[in-house]
Design a protein around this motif. Sequence first.
Motif, PDB file in Angstrom:
ATOM      1  N   PRO A  97       0.708  -1.101   0.014  1.00 40.14           N
ATOM      2  CA  PRO A  97      -0.048  -0.110   0.137  1.00 40.14           C
ATOM      3  C   PRO A  97       0.927   1.253   0.138  1.00 40.14           C
ATOM      4  CG  PRO A  97       0.101  -0.890   2.160  1.00 40.14           C
ATOM      5  CD  PRO A  97       0.612  -1.947   1.183  1.00 40.14           C
ATOM      6  N   TYR A  98       0.432   2.216  -0.751  1.00 41.27           N
ATOM      7  CA  TYR A  98       1.238   3.459  -0.759  1.00 41.27           C
ATOM      8  C   TYR A  98       1.034   4.317   0.431  1.00 41.27           C
ATOM      9  CZ  TYR A  98       3.596   7.390  -3.213  1.00 41.27           C
ATOM     10  OH  TYR A  98       4.600   8.087  -3.912  1.00 41.27           O
ATOM     11  N   ALA A  99       2.313   4.780   0.958  1.00 39.35           N
ATOM     12  CA  ALA A  99       2.128   5.404   2.294  1.00 39.35           C
ATOM     13  C   ALA A  99       1.698   6.918   2.122  1.00 39.35           C
ATOM     14  CB  ALA A  99       3.533   5.426   2.867  1.00 39.35           C
ATOM     15  N   ASN A 100       0.343   7.135   1.447  1.00 46.71           N
ATOM     16  CA  ASN A 100       0.149   8.535   1.169  1.00 46.71           C
ATOM     17  C   ASN A 100      -1.238   8.637   1.450  1.00 46.71           C
ATOM     18  OD1 ASN A 100       0.687  11.296   0.281  1.00 46.71           O
ATOM     19  ND2 ASN A 100      -0.083  10.723  -1.673  1.00 46.71           N
ATOM     20  N   GLY A 101      -1.793   7.516   2.080  1.00 47.92           N
ATOM     21  CA  GLY A 101      -3.620   7.661   2.474  1.00 47.92           C
ATOM     22  C   GLY A 101      -3.843   6.446   3.293  1.00 47.92           C
ATOM     23  N   ASP A 102      -5.267   6.545   3.603  1.00 48.71           N
ATOM     24  CA  ASP A 102      -5.684   5.428   4.551  1.00 48.71           C
ATOM     25  C   ASP A 102      -6.214   4.196   3.537  1.00 48.71           C
ATOM     26  OD1 ASP A 102      -6.072   7.333   6.852  1.00 48.71           O
ATOM     27  OD2 ASP A 102      -7.595   8.416   5.939  1.00 48.71           O
ATOM     28  N   ILE A 103      -6.386   3.048   4.528  1.00 45.72           N
ATOM     29  CA  ILE A 103      -6.802   1.971   4.038  1.00 45.72           C
ATOM     30  C   ILE A 103      -8.287   1.928   3.740  1.00 45.72           C
ATOM     31  CG2 ILE A 103      -6.849  -0.697   4.245  1.00 45.72           C
ATOM     32  CD1 ILE A 103      -4.049   0.660   3.560  1.00 45.72           C
ATOM     33  N   HIS A 104      -8.854   1.714   2.718  1.00 43.85           N
ATOM     34  CA  HIS A 104     -10.240   1.516   2.706  1.00 43.85           C
ATOM     35  C   HIS A 104     -10.697   0.248   2.236  1.00 43.85           C
ATOM     36  CE1 HIS A 104      -9.828   1.842  -1.794  1.00 43.85           C
ATOM     37  NE2 HIS A 104      -9.164   2.998  -1.661  1.00 43.85           N
ATOM     38  N   LEU A 105     -12.080  -0.127   2.028  1.00 39.11           N
ATOM     39  CA  LEU A 105     -12.754  -1.513   1.731  1.00 39.11           C
ATOM     40  C   LEU A 105     -11.987  -1.781   0.390  1.00 39.11           C
ATOM     41  CD1 LEU A 105     -16.053  -1.361   3.078  1.00 39.11           C
ATOM     42  CD2 LEU A 105     -14.062  -1.584   4.296  1.00 39.11           C
ATOM     43  N   GLY A 106     -11.964  -0.902  -0.603  1.00 43.80           N
ATOM     44  CA  GLY A 106     -11.201  -1.555  -1.892  1.00 43.80           C
ATOM     45  C   GLY A 106     -10.020  -1.953  -1.779  1.00 43.80           C
ATOM     46  N   HIS A 107      -9.074  -1.615  -0.847  1.00 44.07           N
ATOM     47  CA  HIS A 107      -7.723  -2.066  -0.612  1.00 44.07           C
ATOM     48  C   HIS A 107      -8.022  -3.620   0.103  1.00 44.07           C
ATOM     49  CE1 HIS A 107      -6.122   2.212  -0.228  1.00 44.07           C
ATOM     50  NE2 HIS A 107      -5.707   1.910  -1.101  1.00 44.07           N
ATOM     51  N   LEU A 108      -8.979  -3.636   1.138  1.00 44.03           N
ATOM     52  CA  LEU A 108      -8.968  -4.812   1.996  1.00 44.03           C
ATOM     53  C   LEU A 108      -9.278  -6.079   1.102  1.00 44.03           C
ATOM     54  CD1 LEU A 108     -10.599  -3.361   4.756  1.00 44.03           C
ATOM     55  CD2 LEU A 108      -8.299  -4.327   4.892  1.00 44.03           C
ATOM     56  N   VAL A 109     -10.076  -5.807  -0.049  1.00 51.01           N
ATOM     57  CA  VAL A 109     -10.244  -7.094  -0.989  1.00 51.01           C
ATOM     58  C   VAL A 109      -8.885  -7.979  -0.997  1.00 51.01           C
ATOM     59  CG1 VAL A 109     -10.844  -7.872  -3.172  1.00 51.01           C
ATOM     60  CG2 VAL A 109     -12.107  -5.973  -2.288  1.00 51.01           C
ATOM     61  N   GLU A 110      -7.924  -7.238  -1.401  1.00 46.64           N
ATOM     62  CA  GLU A 110      -6.704  -8.133  -1.594  1.00 46.64           C
ATOM     63  C   GLU A 110      -6.172  -8.639  -0.458  1.00 46.64           C
ATOM     64  OE1 GLU A 110      -2.154  -6.691  -2.958  1.00 46.64           O
ATOM     65  OE2 GLU A 110      -3.847  -6.277  -4.456  1.00 46.64           O
ATOM     66  N   TYR A 111      -5.933  -7.854   0.716  1.00 46.40           N
ATOM     67  CA  TYR A 111      -5.328  -8.280   1.927  1.00 46.40           C
ATOM     68  C   TYR A 111      -6.120  -9.438   2.714  1.00 46.40           C
ATOM     69  CZ  TYR A 111      -2.720  -4.215   0.813  1.00 46.40           C
ATOM     70  OH  TYR A 111      -1.754  -3.402  -0.012  1.00 46.40           O
ATOM     71  N   ILE A 112      -7.445  -9.279   2.599  1.00 47.48           N
ATOM     72  CA  ILE A 112      -8.172 -10.346   2.865  1.00 47.48           C
ATOM     73  C   ILE A 112      -8.186 -11.594   2.151  1.00 47.48           C
ATOM     74  CG2 ILE A 112     -10.601 -11.166   3.166  1.00 47.48           C
ATOM     75  CD1 ILE A 112     -11.410  -8.295   4.468  1.00 47.48           C
ATOM     76  N   GLN A 113      -8.273 -11.485   0.792  1.00 49.10           N
ATOM     77  CA  GLN A 113      -8.192 -12.461  -0.059  1.00 49.10           C
ATOM     78  C   GLN A 113      -6.755 -13.142   0.159  1.00 49.10           C
ATOM     79  OE1 GLN A 113      -7.059 -11.837  -4.069  1.00 49.10           O
ATOM     80  NE2 GLN A 113      -7.953 -13.514  -4.787  1.00 49.10           N
ATOM     81  N   THR A 114      -5.665 -12.436   0.461  1.00 45.49           N
ATOM     82  CA  THR A 114      -4.253 -13.067   0.372  1.00 45.49           C
ATOM     83  C   THR A 114      -4.222 -13.783   2.042  1.00 45.49           C
ATOM     84  OG1 THR A 114      -3.580 -11.252  -0.576  1.00 45.49           O
ATOM     85  CG2 THR A 114      -1.867 -12.846   0.462  1.00 45.49           C
TER      86      THR A 114
END
Length: 695
Positions: A13-30
Amino acid sequence: MQVREILVTSALPYANGDIHLGHLVEYIQTDIWVRSMKAQGHKVTYVCADDAHGTAIMLKAEDNGITPEQQIANVQAAHEADFAKFLIDFDNYHSTHSAENKECSELIYRRLRDAGHISTRDVEQLFDPEKQLFLADRFVKGTCPECDAADQYGDNCEVCGTTYDATDLKDPHSTLSNATPVLKTSKHYFFDLPEFEQFLKDWTRSDNRLQVSVANKLQEWFDAGLTSWDISRDAPYFGFQIPDTPSDEPEKYFYVWLDAPVGYMASFKNLCEKRAGTNEALDFDHYWMQENEHKTEVYHFIGKDIVYFHALFWPAMLAGSEFRTPTGVFAHGFLMVNGEKMSKSRGTFIKADTYAQYLHPEYLRYYFASKLSDKVEDINLDLEDFMQKVNSDLVGKVVNIASRSAGFLVKKYDGMLTDVCAEPRLLEDITKTGDEIAAAYENREFSRAMRLIMQCADKANEYIDEKKPWALAKVEGAEQEVQDVCSVAINIFRQLMVYLAPILPELTENAREFLNIESLSFASRNEWLLGHQINKFKPLMQRIEEKDIAAMVEDSKASLTQTDAPTASKDDKATPAVMTNHTEQNDYIGIEDFAKVEMKVAHVVACNHVEGADKLLQFTLDVGEAQTRNVFSGIRKFYEPEQLLDKKVICVTNLAPRKMKFGVSEGMILSSGDPKTGLTVVTLPDNCVIGDVLA
């Protein structure tokens, strides 16, 4: 069983903003995949890191009045806190701004350079004399050289659609300082990607490394011809300085996308150093040296928008520097909410922290799992369906099995299960289903795994409904049958906890304590709980309430009167504002109306005349989906088909399909001008990524 040694990463994740649900698709999948493979007995290591370099971070830190190091440390702390809330269990979470990443990046660069894969050439760019930095296209504005529209960005005109170089703008000014930029020439460093064309053609089609649709997509890059990749940026820049450059030349820095994937190696190297001398020690070379490529496995989980970095540039860099390449790169689609792009105005652009304030993260883990497959498909978080599915499946089916049975066993039999299973065939059937579930997990077919698990839950509930232990408990002499029925139900519940553990680690850990067992590994399901004592049952999950979803959405809404200033993305580009120069006040639309229109970068695969139609051209468009789209456009008198072949255009993709005499049109291509006197198709620069959504 042969124990496999597997290293897994998610995109940084880029260190320039908050984590949102769109990001979480990938981390939850992994995370689900990692947990499932660990549960099956394999040695799996999961690492990630913050992607912490680039102009955007440097400028953000400047705006906040802090150093870039402070900026990335603050963001990393927030990211790690958000991931922890959603039970993402990294073995190591690091940063690309680290000693390990500097060491690995420099080693890869030097090996590529010494092998002749690095070259230099002069590049002419606009330079901000006040900020003393070279300006990416999106940091420049001026007057369009074609139509004289004012306030246009440095790559294309939003009024006439013309694309151009920033150096072509009239009266340009820097969006950072408002200064007039000057033209300067700078030497840049390039990685010779075309040298690896045959290797990449073979690599992308071999050993199931990529999903078929991804490999097909990459063929477009080969068809267009690979070009050398600019891997350098000029000072000032927040990143690593390129080593061994001439002492009499200005400092050069690695472009953020060079050292970002190296961050996978660096995070793992950092973990190896942390575990050195322990019984969990790891050997860096065992996972990353070429000669060990078939002894260990390396997998990257990424979004479909960064496939070309991970499946072209990254394997070429690794091969050219004598490191092993990934065993597999798994891409996923984007997240829609209620069938549309996430929206601040509608409250569906939901940050991870906001969600966690109102709803349990395991609800989302289960819902995403029920939607995810091995395909590169967008998934939809329908909030109404989300509530109903979680309440029905997890609360109404799974947890209900234990709550309906445990009370009888604890109250009447001191929590003891029977010594003999009363329904061995039923339990054997559900135990054997575990093989299919395990395979579905490994193949990333999570939605199939969830269907199989819920079928098992349905069988348990049907069995309980048929036997009616609550009625039997009132029948004199039926005590043994009550214990038999409830013992079977608890055994099935235990199997379901084994199967759901990768999805619901917190719930299943609480269930493990209730069941009074040591493990929920996949192998443990083969030994049934006979003559076993369970503990008192405590509620494991609450139903989702509609009011909690409503409160979350309301909290996520952005005021329509607020306009966020454009901020630079990782690619050193800013997002342009929507222009309304010539709109009368009574013709205005709301941002929610505009947000309904989905426009994507489309590649013209084919363009032909339509027999019997004087005004139409027929287009075959690739918009980044599994199938191409057929679109008719009334521009025949202004264009010959060959003029538009292989161009990148803008396609409105969420129009309802329109049935015409000559076929079905599945979208609309954007043009500007007067349909009577002349239309100009809006074309995009070649570096625009097919399928990207225009904002």
